[in-house]
Design an enzyme around this catalytic site. Sequence first.
Site, PDB file in Angstrom:
ATOM      1  N   THR A  88     -11.577  -6.844   8.547  1.00  0.00           N
ATOM      2  CA  THR A  88     -10.138  -6.726   8.298  1.00  0.00           C
ATOM      3  C   THR A  88      -9.459  -5.895   9.373  1.00  0.00           C
ATOM      4  O   THR A  88      -8.408  -6.258   9.898  1.00  0.00           O
ATOM      5  CB  THR A  88      -9.897  -6.065   6.922  1.00  0.00           C
ATOM      6  OG1 THR A  88     -10.555  -6.845   5.950  1.00  0.00           O
ATOM      7  CG2 THR A  88      -8.430  -5.943   6.608  1.00  0.00           C
ATOM      8  N   TYR A  92     -14.814   3.163  10.080  1.00  0.00           N
ATOM      9  CA  TYR A  92     -13.347   3.115  10.051  1.00  0.00           C
ATOM     10  C   TYR A  92     -12.768   3.586  11.392  1.00  0.00           C
ATOM     11  O   TYR A  92     -11.907   2.924  11.985  1.00  0.00           O
ATOM     12  CB  TYR A  92     -12.862   3.990   8.893  1.00  0.00           C
ATOM     13  CG  TYR A  92     -11.371   4.050   8.730  1.00  0.00           C
ATOM     14  CD1 TYR A  92     -10.645   2.900   8.447  1.00  0.00           C
ATOM     15  CD2 TYR A  92     -10.691   5.258   8.856  1.00  0.00           C
ATOM     16  CE1 TYR A  92      -9.270   2.963   8.295  1.00  0.00           C
ATOM     17  CE2 TYR A  92      -9.323   5.328   8.698  1.00  0.00           C
ATOM     18  CZ  TYR A  92      -8.609   4.177   8.422  1.00  0.00           C
ATOM     19  OH  TYR A  92      -7.256   4.241   8.273  1.00  0.00           O
ATOM     20  N   LYS A 140     -10.548   1.393  14.150  1.00  0.00           N
ATOM     21  CA  LYS A 140      -9.187   1.794  14.520  1.00  0.00           C
ATOM     22  C   LYS A 140      -9.079   2.058  16.019  1.00  0.00           C
ATOM     23  O   LYS A 140      -8.042   1.813  16.631  1.00  0.00           O
ATOM     24  CB  LYS A 140      -8.765   3.021  13.703  1.00  0.00           C
ATOM     25  CG  LYS A 140      -8.457   2.674  12.255  1.00  0.00           C
ATOM     26  CD  LYS A 140      -7.223   1.783  12.197  1.00  0.00           C
ATOM     27  CE  LYS A 140      -6.874   1.298  10.845  1.00  0.00           C
ATOM     28  NZ  LYS A 140      -5.647   0.492  10.828  1.00  0.00           N
ATOM     29  N   GLY A 167       0.829  -1.213   0.000  1.00  0.00           N
ATOM     30  CA  GLY A 167       0.000   0.000   0.000  1.00  0.00           C
ATOM     31  C   GLY A 167       0.855   1.251   0.000  1.00  0.00           C
ATOM     32  O   GLY A 167       2.086   1.190  -0.089  1.00  0.00           O
ATOM     33  N   GLY A 182      -3.666  -2.042  -2.080  1.00  0.00           N
ATOM     34  CA  GLY A 182      -2.242  -1.998  -2.418  1.00  0.00           C
ATOM     35  C   GLY A 182      -2.048  -2.481  -3.848  1.00  0.00           C
ATOM     36  O   GLY A 182      -2.969  -3.027  -4.448  1.00  0.00           O
TER      37      GLY A 182
END
Length: 327
Positions: free
Chosen positions: A95, A151, A155, A10, A36
Amino acid sequence: MHVLITGGAGFIGSHLAERHLANGDQVYIVDNLSTGSLSNIDAFRGHPAFRFDEADILHWSGMDKAVAWADRIYHMAAVVGVKKVLEDPVAVMATNMTGTERILRAIHHGGWNPQVVIASTSEVYGFNAKSSFAETDDIVLPSAGRLRWAYAVTKLADEFLAFSYARKYGLHIVVVRLFNTIGPNQVGHYGMVVPSFVKQAVCNAPLTVYGEGDQTRSFCDVRDTVVALDRLAGCPEAWGEVVNVGNDQEISIRDLAELIVQRTHSQSPLHFMSYRDAYGEEFEDVTHRRPELNKLRALTGFAPEWSLRDTLDDLIKRECTKNLRVA
Ligand code: UDP
């Protein structure tokens, strides 16, 4: 040193690989090539100190061996980009959280203790109304169900996983909250503003400014970012800590668009688009986002070398060269 980089094909991962190979380290990348790309690592694929495995972090059978081999791990594998997050929140959750838990569990179960960098994001500050953010500031996220924040939530979970493993098992983990990062290898497909604007300006196409363009960001060149990550990983005082990483020079998105038009000598007009038109739904943008960097500076002495103007000029030159090659 043996350096394992998940998500190493990535944008940021490929720059980490380049830096460590240049330092004489051995570099092992695993990437599922979802965002990526092989072109990011083409330059060093034949290098004797380099290894690449195409695998998904959720199912990678080589993880235990790779973790045993590594002196340092940068865990960068994640589903990123606002557009991608809106399109596929399920993949984001799996993921970003399960991937991180898998790797931390593999380190602990193997009894290893490499230096570990866990990539988090400035998105975790949510819509805290402050204009600049220190690591001690409150996280402000909506109470329920707004997937635009998926997201940030994943995180934040990664951060707590990291702190838990660091506290309970003494692992040498530093969590980095990455603010807007720009530079070569970044693509605009997933919504990132600088590669999108540069591409549009070089083609004399309208620059798509979302909202009024009053929102501000602080952009850090990835070649500075990787210096900060490298120093933090090797800094015992940073283990168990969360640290902002970025550049604190701020610019509005409208001024950024105008600057890119000017540096490109482009004929492009600015095209102001509603968030609904841009994202296909209403979107809560962060109005101001600037890192407070006292902690990073105190731990590492970090000072960015790239100005925004220099990075933009470099990206514009690269985009023009790419277009010439295609033509
Ligand atoms: N943005 C924009 N035009 C684009 C892409 C992004 O005006 O083509 C805006 C976006 O709404 C945000 C800022 O630029 O306010 C930075 O967007 P990016 O996705 O790069 O980073 P982030 O939103 O994560 O800070």
